[in-house]
Design an enzyme around this catalytic site. Structure first.
Site, mmCIF file in Angstrom:
data_model
loop_
_atom_site.group_PDB
_atom_site.id
_atom_site.type_symbol
_atom_site.label_atom_id
_atom_site.label_comp_id
_atom_site.label_asym_id
_atom_site.label_seq_id
_atom_site.Cartn_x
_atom_site.Cartn_y
_atom_site.Cartn_z
ATOM 1 N N LYS A 100 -0.416 50.231 74.047
ATOM 2 C CA LYS A 100 -0.897 49.101 73.254
ATOM 3 C C LYS A 100 -0.206 47.829 73.699
ATOM 4 O O LYS A 100 0.949 47.854 74.128
ATOM 5 C CB LYS A 100 -0.612 49.350 71.780
ATOM 6 C CG LYS A 100 -1.447 50.481 71.237
ATOM 7 C CD LYS A 100 -1.453 50.506 69.720
ATOM 8 C CE LYS A 100 -2.384 51.593 69.233
ATOM 9 N NZ LYS A 100 -1.684 52.758 68.732
ATOM 10 N N VAL A 145 5.329 61.618 71.672
ATOM 11 C CA VAL A 145 4.837 62.072 72.969
ATOM 12 C C VAL A 145 5.961 62.772 73.746
ATOM 13 O O VAL A 145 5.754 63.844 74.329
ATOM 14 C CB VAL A 145 4.260 60.876 73.773
ATOM 15 C CG1 VAL A 145 3.998 61.268 75.219
ATOM 16 C CG2 VAL A 145 2.988 60.362 73.101
ATOM 17 N N GLU A 203 -0.135 65.871 69.827
ATOM 18 C CA GLU A 203 1.116 65.478 69.138
ATOM 19 C C GLU A 203 0.916 65.379 67.629
ATOM 20 O O GLU A 203 -0.218 65.396 67.138
ATOM 21 C CB GLU A 203 1.619 64.145 69.673
ATOM 22 C CG GLU A 203 0.655 63.007 69.426
ATOM 23 C CD GLU A 203 1.315 61.640 69.352
ATOM 24 O OE1 GLU A 203 2.321 61.502 68.626
ATOM 25 O OE2 GLU A 203 0.805 60.702 69.982
#
Ligand code: PSU
Ligand code: MN
Length: 311
Positions: A166, A113, A32
């Site tokens: 995350k 993404v 990406e």
């Protein structure tokens, strides 16, 4: 701008080497561009993007970095295009829904993404490595802020390697949504779901795969079954390279407070939190981010090779 000779009827440009490698059944790995337009600070962003490409070429896998330049979605950005995007102050963060506007208005930007996965599949690529996935944000019950990464991957038969999501996100809710969306989740040599900066988020998943070959087998089984959702491979950072869990928890709390105080919302949330973490850990989170990415690129390369029947 006139249309490029490389342009396909579907409106995307597939770089000739990428087209050729796919035609010959050679391994190709999609990467990406939001990671270097919005995820990493300069000049590290460009270094990391270049290093990933060079590493892949050295290991016999063709990189296909994906992004949009002057309204042209490109699968297989050239070195000059990567440099341009990584130094362009006007580069926008482009998720899937933004692509039509970017094309019509001739914008340049990094693809998330979701957008990268979509363009990779359009080109016929099967494997994609990223750092961390988008997911369900912590206040999603109120804000409905769930990354388009999840529903988009649910509709694309890819293998996507990440270090989980995350902990700026709500990881339990993210895993629930992955289940609802039929996203198969497999840990690489572990059933501890990774938390990007830390090897173990504290949540467990059901399955582990021990090798790239086993992951390729799962992907082939998925395809044979006619299932069209992504196989998510969660690869934890090595524990000796992770962010110290206590430091991680402390900085995360301040990052979330700062975002709330600044009233940040929507697509600015992820870049804001990442930038905050980088500043507050004096770059340590950035080093971990780079390590995570290197590991995911290497594993993605192995999976692409296994799927192509190489080695
Ligand atoms: N997570 C990270 N780093 C990133 C991103 C996510 O750890 O750079 C980027 C990816 O491009 C991802 C996007 O697709 O942010 C998700 O943004 P949103 O939550 O606005 O969908
Ligand atoms: Mn969002």
């Amino acid at each position: 701008m006139t249309s490029s000779p490389r342009q396909t009827p579907g409106g995307l440009v597939i770089a000739p080497q990428v087209r050729d490698a796919l035609d010959r059944g050679r391994p190709v790995l999609a990467l990406e561009s939001t990671i270097f337009t919005h995820g990493l600070p300069r000049p590290r962003n460009l270094e990391v993007a270049r290093e990933a490409e060079a590493w892949l070429r050295d290991h016999g896998v063709l990189p296909a970095t994906i992004g949009v330049v002057d309204g042209q979605p490109i699968v297989g950005l050239s070195p000059a295009e990567i440099e341009r995007l990584s130094t362009d102050d006007d580069a926008v963060k482009l998720s899937l829904r933004d692509l039509p506007v970017a094309v019509a208005k001739r914008l340049s930007g990094g693809t998330t993404v979701a957008a990268t996965a979509f363009l990779a599949r359009r080109a016929g690529i099967r494997v994609f490595s990223t750092g961390g996935l988008g997911g369900v944000h912590r206040d999603a019950q109120q804000t409905f802020d769930e990354s388009a990464d999840l529903p988009t991957l649910a509709a694309l038969p890819l293998v996507v390697v990440s270090a989980g999501v995350k902990s700026i996100l709500d990881i339990p809710l993210t895993l629930e949504r992955m289940e609802t969306l039929n996203l198969t989740v497999v840990g690489y040599r572990t059933t501890d779901y990774p938390g990007f900066y830390i090897a173990d988020s504290g949540l467990d998943i059901e399955y582990a795969a021990d090798s790239a070959t086993e992951i390729a087998d799962i992907a082939r089984a998925r395809d044979a079954l006619g299932i069209s959702s992504t196989l998510l491979v969660a690869r934890p950072v090595d524990t000796d390279l992770q962010l110290t869990p206590a430091v991680h928890d402390e900085v995360l709390t301040s990052a979330l407070d700062a975002a709330a105080a600044a009233g940040v919302s929507g697509h600015d949330t992820t870049p804001f939190l990442l930038d905050f973490m980088q500043r507050e850990t004096a770059g340590r989170s950035l080093d971990v981010n780079v390590e995570v990415y290197r590991g995911n690129v290497a594993l993605g390369a192995e999976i692409a090779a296994a799927l192509a029947g190489v080695q």
